[in-house]
Design a protein around this motif. Structure first.
Motif, mmCIF file in Angstrom:
data_model
loop_
_atom_site.group_PDB
_atom_site.id
_atom_site.type_symbol
_atom_site.label_atom_id
_atom_site.label_comp_id
_atom_site.label_asym_id
_atom_site.label_seq_id
_atom_site.Cartn_x
_atom_site.Cartn_y
_atom_site.Cartn_z
ATOM 1 N N LEU A 1 12.588 -4.759 12.994
ATOM 2 C CA LEU A 1 13.468 -4.662 14.158
ATOM 3 C C LEU A 1 13.690 -6.029 14.806
ATOM 4 O O LEU A 1 14.796 -6.357 15.211
ATOM 5 C CB LEU A 1 12.859 -3.691 15.181
ATOM 6 C CG LEU A 1 13.592 -3.542 16.506
ATOM 7 C CD1 LEU A 1 14.966 -2.901 16.293
ATOM 8 C CD2 LEU A 1 12.758 -2.732 17.489
ATOM 9 N N CYS A 2 12.627 -6.823 14.881
ATOM 10 C CA CYS A 2 12.675 -8.087 15.624
ATOM 11 C C CYS A 2 13.202 -9.267 14.818
ATOM 12 O O CYS A 2 13.665 -10.251 15.406
ATOM 13 C CB CYS A 2 11.290 -8.429 16.157
ATOM 14 S SG CYS A 2 10.719 -7.276 17.422
ATOM 15 N N PHE A 3 13.119 -9.185 13.502
ATOM 16 C CA PHE A 3 13.517 -10.317 12.665
ATOM 17 C C PHE A 3 14.585 -9.876 11.677
ATOM 18 O O PHE A 3 14.771 -8.701 11.426
ATOM 19 C CB PHE A 3 12.305 -10.890 11.924
ATOM 20 C CG PHE A 3 11.247 -11.422 12.846
ATOM 21 C CD1 PHE A 3 11.421 -12.625 13.508
ATOM 22 C CD2 PHE A 3 10.081 -10.710 13.074
ATOM 23 C CE1 PHE A 3 10.460 -13.118 14.372
ATOM 24 C CE2 PHE A 3 9.111 -11.188 13.943
ATOM 25 C CZ PHE A 3 9.296 -12.388 14.588
ATOM 26 N N ALA A 4 15.233 -10.840 11.096
ATOM 27 C CA ALA A 4 16.292 -10.565 10.123
ATOM 28 C C ALA A 4 15.741 -9.786 8.930
ATOM 29 O O ALA A 4 14.569 -9.929 8.577
ATOM 30 C CB ALA A 4 16.903 -11.882 9.656
ATOM 31 N N PRO A 5 16.607 -8.993 8.298
ATOM 32 C CA PRO A 5 16.161 -8.213 7.142
ATOM 33 C C PRO A 5 15.569 -9.070 6.026
ATOM 34 O O PRO A 5 14.699 -8.621 5.308
ATOM 35 C CB PRO A 5 17.433 -7.511 6.660
ATOM 36 C CG PRO A 5 18.343 -7.519 7.838
ATOM 37 C CD PRO A 5 17.986 -8.722 8.645
ATOM 38 N N GLY A 6 15.982 -10.330 5.921
ATOM 39 C CA GLY A 6 15.466 -11.206 4.874
ATOM 40 C C GLY A 6 14.230 -11.982 5.282
ATOM 41 O O GLY A 6 13.911 -13.004 4.679
ATOM 42 N N ARG A 7 13.502 -11.508 6.293
ATOM 43 C CA ARG A 7 12.357 -12.256 6.815
ATOM 44 C C ARG A 7 11.328 -12.582 5.748
ATOM 45 O O ARG A 7 10.682 -13.615 5.812
ATOM 46 C CB ARG A 7 11.702 -11.506 7.977
ATOM 47 C CG ARG A 7 11.016 -10.214 7.581
ATOM 48 C CD ARG A 7 10.415 -9.497 8.792
ATOM 49 N NE ARG A 7 10.011 -8.150 8.496
ATOM 50 C CZ ARG A 7 8.818 -7.810 8.058
ATOM 51 N NH1 ARG A 7 7.884 -8.718 7.895
ATOM 52 N NH2 ARG A 7 8.527 -6.554 7.784
ATOM 53 N N GLU A 8 11.175 -11.735 4.781
ATOM 54 C CA GLU A 8 10.147 -11.949 3.762
ATOM 55 C C GLU A 8 10.528 -13.037 2.764
ATOM 56 O O GLU A 8 9.715 -13.420 1.939
ATOM 57 C CB GLU A 8 9.820 -10.635 3.066
ATOM 58 C CG GLU A 8 9.131 -9.675 4.026
ATOM 59 C CD GLU A 8 8.741 -8.364 3.395
ATOM 60 O OE1 GLU A 8 9.087 -8.128 2.221
ATOM 61 O OE2 GLU A 8 8.090 -7.569 4.089
ATOM 62 N N ALA A 9 11.741 -13.557 2.869
ATOM 63 C CA ALA A 9 12.150 -14.668 2.009
ATOM 64 C C ALA A 9 11.735 -16.014 2.597
ATOM 65 O O ALA A 9 11.839 -17.041 1.925
ATOM 66 C CB ALA A 9 13.660 -14.636 1.796
ATOM 67 N N LEU B 1 -0.443 -18.834 12.072
ATOM 68 C CA LEU B 1 -0.140 -17.878 13.124
ATOM 69 C C LEU B 1 1.246 -17.304 12.905
ATOM 70 O O LEU B 1 2.204 -18.034 12.699
ATOM 71 C CB LEU B 1 -0.213 -18.563 14.489
ATOM 72 C CG LEU B 1 -0.062 -17.661 15.710
ATOM 73 C CD1 LEU B 1 -0.912 -18.192 16.845
ATOM 74 C CD2 LEU B 1 1.368 -17.519 16.132
ATOM 75 N N GLY B 2 1.312 -16.002 12.935
ATOM 76 C CA GLY B 2 2.595 -15.317 12.846
ATOM 77 C C GLY B 2 2.630 -14.317 11.706
ATOM 78 O O GLY B 2 1.785 -14.353 10.824
ATOM 79 N N PRO B 3 3.533 -13.441 11.803
ATOM 80 C CA PRO B 3 4.560 -13.383 12.830
ATOM 81 C C PRO B 3 4.043 -12.816 14.151
ATOM 82 O O PRO B 3 3.033 -12.126 14.202
ATOM 83 C CB PRO B 3 5.607 -12.447 12.227
ATOM 84 C CG PRO B 3 4.840 -11.568 11.293
ATOM 85 C CD PRO B 3 3.708 -12.411 10.780
ATOM 86 N N VAL B 4 4.776 -13.141 15.213
ATOM 87 C CA VAL B 4 4.574 -12.579 16.542
ATOM 88 C C VAL B 4 5.851 -11.819 16.863
ATOM 89 O O VAL B 4 6.946 -12.374 16.749
ATOM 90 C CB VAL B 4 4.375 -13.676 17.613
ATOM 91 C CG1 VAL B 4 4.144 -13.055 18.980
ATOM 92 C CG2 VAL B 4 3.248 -14.609 17.236
ATOM 93 N N ALA B 5 5.707 -10.565 17.225
ATOM 94 C CA ALA B 5 6.891 -9.750 17.521
ATOM 95 C C ALA B 5 6.669 -8.942 18.791
ATOM 96 O O ALA B 5 5.576 -8.409 19.007
ATOM 97 C CB ALA B 5 7.180 -8.797 16.355
ATOM 98 N N VAL B 6 7.700 -8.866 19.598
ATOM 99 C CA VAL B 6 7.683 -8.044 20.808
ATOM 100 C C VAL B 6 8.923 -7.155 20.773
ATOM 101 O O VAL B 6 10.043 -7.636 20.538
ATOM 102 C CB VAL B 6 7.677 -8.925 22.081
ATOM 103 C CG1 VAL B 6 7.782 -8.064 23.333
ATOM 104 C CG2 VAL B 6 6.418 -9.787 22.128
ATOM 105 N N HIS B 7 8.708 -5.868 20.971
ATOM 106 C CA HIS B 7 9.827 -4.926 20.974
ATOM 107 C C HIS B 7 10.865 -5.377 21.997
ATOM 108 O O HIS B 7 10.508 -5.833 23.091
ATOM 109 C CB HIS B 7 9.321 -3.517 21.305
ATOM 110 C CG HIS B 7 10.326 -2.465 21.011
ATOM 111 N ND1 HIS B 7 11.376 -2.188 21.869
ATOM 112 C CD2 HIS B 7 10.472 -1.637 19.951
ATOM 113 C CE1 HIS B 7 12.111 -1.231 21.354
ATOM 114 N NE2 HIS B 7 11.581 -0.872 20.182
ATOM 115 N N PRO B 8 12.150 -5.266 21.666
ATOM 116 C CA PRO B 8 13.200 -5.723 22.580
ATOM 117 C C PRO B 8 13.093 -5.153 23.999
ATOM 118 O O PRO B 8 13.451 -5.822 24.965
ATOM 119 C CB PRO B 8 14.496 -5.272 21.899
ATOM 120 C CG PRO B 8 14.153 -5.230 20.447
ATOM 121 C CD PRO B 8 12.706 -4.798 20.381
#
Length: 166
Positions: free
Chosen positions: A21-29, A79-86
């Motif tokens: 939700l917080c990052f682009a769909p291609g985050r794992e690239a 460190l990371g990822p760090v994610a906070v719900h919108p």
């Protein structure tokens, strides 16, 4: 009121959904994900924030990596990822997760932390640009940041960041 707790195996998919939700769909690239492949995160430094209803509001994970220097192998936390719900962004939740993870890392005997991120945001936690530390491409060298948990921990540490062996 937010409650911070260590992530458990049962939380994995819920955290993955938050990251999607917080990052682009291609985050794992991203290059940092290549350093995480096949390596277990440092469980005690993977934290969740849940609201009073138990809804996941934020998460942080940390992974071991090594830096192969001219003087031998040095270990660091990635460190990371760090994610906070919108719906919770702007409440200081990301900062609370980072500060707690850094505190636990220091207590756990870690000496150094690195991440790929925006210096204007991470400077307030003590992160500074690392020179001579290389992440896998394509990583902008200006975004490679480090934090010393022990005085002098980054001094003389240069070289490529390598995936920790499983």
């Amino acid at each position: 009121m937010m409650r911070l707790a260590e992530e458990t195996a049962d939380d994995w998919w819920e955290v993955e959904a938050l990251l999607d939700l917080c990052f682009a769909p291609g985050r794992e690239a991203l290059s940092s994900y290549r350093l995480r492949e096949g390596v277990a995160p440092v469980a005690a430094l993977c934290l969740l924030a849940r609201d009073d209803d138990g809804t996941l509001a934020g998460a942080i994970r940390n992974w071991p990596v090594r830096i192969d220097t001219a003087h031998g192998r040095k270990w660091a936390l990635l460190l990371g990822p760090v994610a906070v719900h919108p719906t919770h962004q702007g409440e200081g939740l990301g900062a609370a997760l980072i500060l707690r993870a850094v505190e636990l890392a220091r207590e756990g005997g870690w000496s150094r932390v690195l991440l790929v991120g925006d210096l204007p945001y991470y400077r307030r936690f003590g992160f500074a640009r690392l020179k001579g530390v290389g992440m896998p491409p394509p990583t902008n060298p200006e975004r490679i940041l480090g934090l010393e948990l022990r005085e002098g921990a980054w001094q003389g540490v240069t070289g490529p960041v390598i995936r920790a062996l499983p």
